[in-house]
Design a protein around this motif. Structure first.
Motif, short mmCIF file in Angstrom:
data_model
loop_
_atom_site.label_atom_id
_atom_site.label_comp_id
_atom_site.label_asym_id
_atom_site.label_seq_id
_atom_site.Cartn_x
_atom_site.Cartn_y
_atom_site.Cartn_z
N ARG A 86 0.71 -1.07 0.19
CA ARG A 86 0.01 -0.01 -0.10
C ARG A 86 0.88 1.08 0.08
N VAL A 87 0.90 2.03 -0.98
CA VAL A 87 1.53 3.22 -0.91
C VAL A 87 0.73 4.44 -0.67
N ILE A 88 1.14 4.88 0.26
CA ILE A 88 0.12 6.19 1.04
C ILE A 88 0.79 7.44 0.83
N LEU A 89 0.02 8.41 0.09
CA LEU A 89 0.45 9.81 0.17
C LEU A 89 -0.05 10.65 0.97
N MET A 90 0.56 11.27 1.86
CA MET A 90 0.11 12.09 2.84
C MET A 90 -0.29 13.55 2.26
N CYS A 91 -1.55 13.82 2.10
CA CYS A 91 -1.99 15.00 1.40
C CYS A 91 -3.32 15.57 1.94
N PRO A 92 -3.33 17.04 2.01
CA PRO A 92 -4.40 17.55 2.68
C PRO A 92 -5.83 17.27 1.65
N ASP A 148 -3.38 4.96 -1.79
CA ASP A 148 -4.17 5.92 -0.75
C ASP A 148 -3.56 7.26 -0.71
N GLU A 149 -4.58 8.05 -0.60
CA GLU A 149 -4.23 9.66 -0.24
C GLU A 149 -4.84 9.73 1.15
N ILE A 150 -4.09 10.24 2.13
CA ILE A 150 -4.65 10.29 3.52
C ILE A 150 -4.49 11.85 4.15
N SER A 151 -5.35 12.35 4.58
CA SER A 151 -5.35 13.55 5.22
C SER A 151 -5.44 13.40 6.82
N ILE A 152 -4.76 14.09 7.64
CA ILE A 152 -5.01 13.86 9.33
C ILE A 152 -5.92 15.27 9.41
N GLU A 162 1.00 -5.91 5.38
CA GLU A 162 2.49 -6.46 5.59
C GLU A 162 3.52 -5.28 5.24
N HIS A 163 3.29 -4.75 4.21
CA HIS A 163 4.16 -3.36 3.71
C HIS A 163 3.42 -2.33 3.35
N LEU A 164 4.15 -1.35 3.99
CA LEU A 164 3.19 0.31 3.83
C LEU A 164 4.46 0.84 3.33
N VAL A 165 4.26 1.67 2.31
CA VAL A 165 4.93 2.95 2.03
C VAL A 165 4.32 4.24 2.00
N PHE A 166 5.11 5.19 2.76
CA PHE A 166 4.64 6.55 2.98
C PHE A 166 5.20 7.38 2.24
N ILE A 167 4.77 8.34 1.47
CA ILE A 167 5.52 9.45 0.64
C ILE A 167 5.04 10.89 1.46
N CYS A 168 6.05 11.51 1.97
CA CYS A 168 5.88 12.58 2.50
C CYS A 168 6.54 13.74 1.68
#
Length: 250
Positions: A81-87, A127-131, A104-110
């Motif tokens: 799962r490749v996760i883009l941190m994005c508003p 995935d694109e995720i906003s906190i 089992e494996h996560l990749v975060f792009i900052c």
């Protein structure tokens, strides 16, 4: 679980990943962290990772080449799962944390700068995720938040795994109040029921207080909750208490 973090500022993660629950999880072999400076994957001899946007406008945009190459370098046989941190991403909630904790494996792009080349969104990330509905200077702090919420759900990461199950939002409710020794402090006493030793009554009290707190602070959560008969009865009790309190104040 393996977690890869792609960032231009790897030093930001040193203290966070090596401390507290995150650090202990790594020491116990529960999770493996790898922090990569994706500038190392730039095709430019100067390590350039950004450029001006086509069509004009302010700010700089992250180029696709370094991020595609970095993700491909850290990817094993199975696609992570490749996760883009994005508003602009999906609002982050506990349910998604529980889902990602099963991977089992996560990749975060900052990212930094003005934004990302759209081809990164369309063809690289899953995935694109906003906190939250606000803008940070980069995705590093947001990634730390998400990683912390995921790692603490891994079996063995917490000293008491029940803690993760009972946390706020894990049940759909805010967590009930907690008390510890002394039983009385500056005239403020611990509720008698918690000192009674009657387990069933304590469980009921905690559920009622969770409902009370959720109703007062986050009533919208109750609308999303599938309530059983016990919860419905306790909510009726709370409503009756509120009515009685209103009558007594008059």
């Amino acid at each position: 679980m393996r977690i890869d973090i792609l960032t231009l500022f790897p030093e930001m993660f040193e203290g966070v990943l090596g401390s507290s629950i995150l650090g202990k999880a790594s020491e116990r072999g529960i999770v493996e962290y790898n922090v990569t400076n994706f500038r190392d994957y730039s095709e430019s001899k100067h390590g350039t990772v950004d450029d001006t946007p086509y069509g004009g406008g302010g700010g700089m945009v992250l180029k696709p080449e370094p991020l595609f190459r970095a993700v491909e370098a850290v990817t094993t046989d199975a696609k992570p799962r490749v996760i883009l941190m994005c508003p602009q991403g999906k609002p982050y909630q506990q349910k998604l944390a529980e889902e990602l904790a099963q991977e089992e494996h996560l990749v975060f792009i900052c990212g930094h700068y003005e934004g990302y080349d759209e081809r990164i969104r369309e063809h690289l990330v899953t995935d694109e995720i906003s906190i939250g509905d606000y803008v940070l200077t980069g995705g590093e702090l947001a990634a730390m938040v998400v990683i912390d919420s995921i790692v603490r759900l891994q079996p063995g990461a917490l000293g008491n795994q029940i803690s993760a199950v009972e946390d706020s939002f894990s049940t759909g409710l805010l967590e009930h109040p907690h008390y510890t020794r002394p039983a009385e402090f500056r005239g403020w006493k611990v509720p008698d029921i918690l000192l009674s030793g009657h387990h069933a009554n304590i469980v009921r009290w905690r559920l009622k207080e969770s409902l009370r707190r959720t109703k007062a602070r986050r009533p919208e959560l109750l609308e999303q909750l599938e309530m059983n008969e016990d919860m419905k009865k306790l909510l009726l009790e709370l409503e009756q208490e509120e009515k009685n309190s209103g009558l007594s104040s008059e």
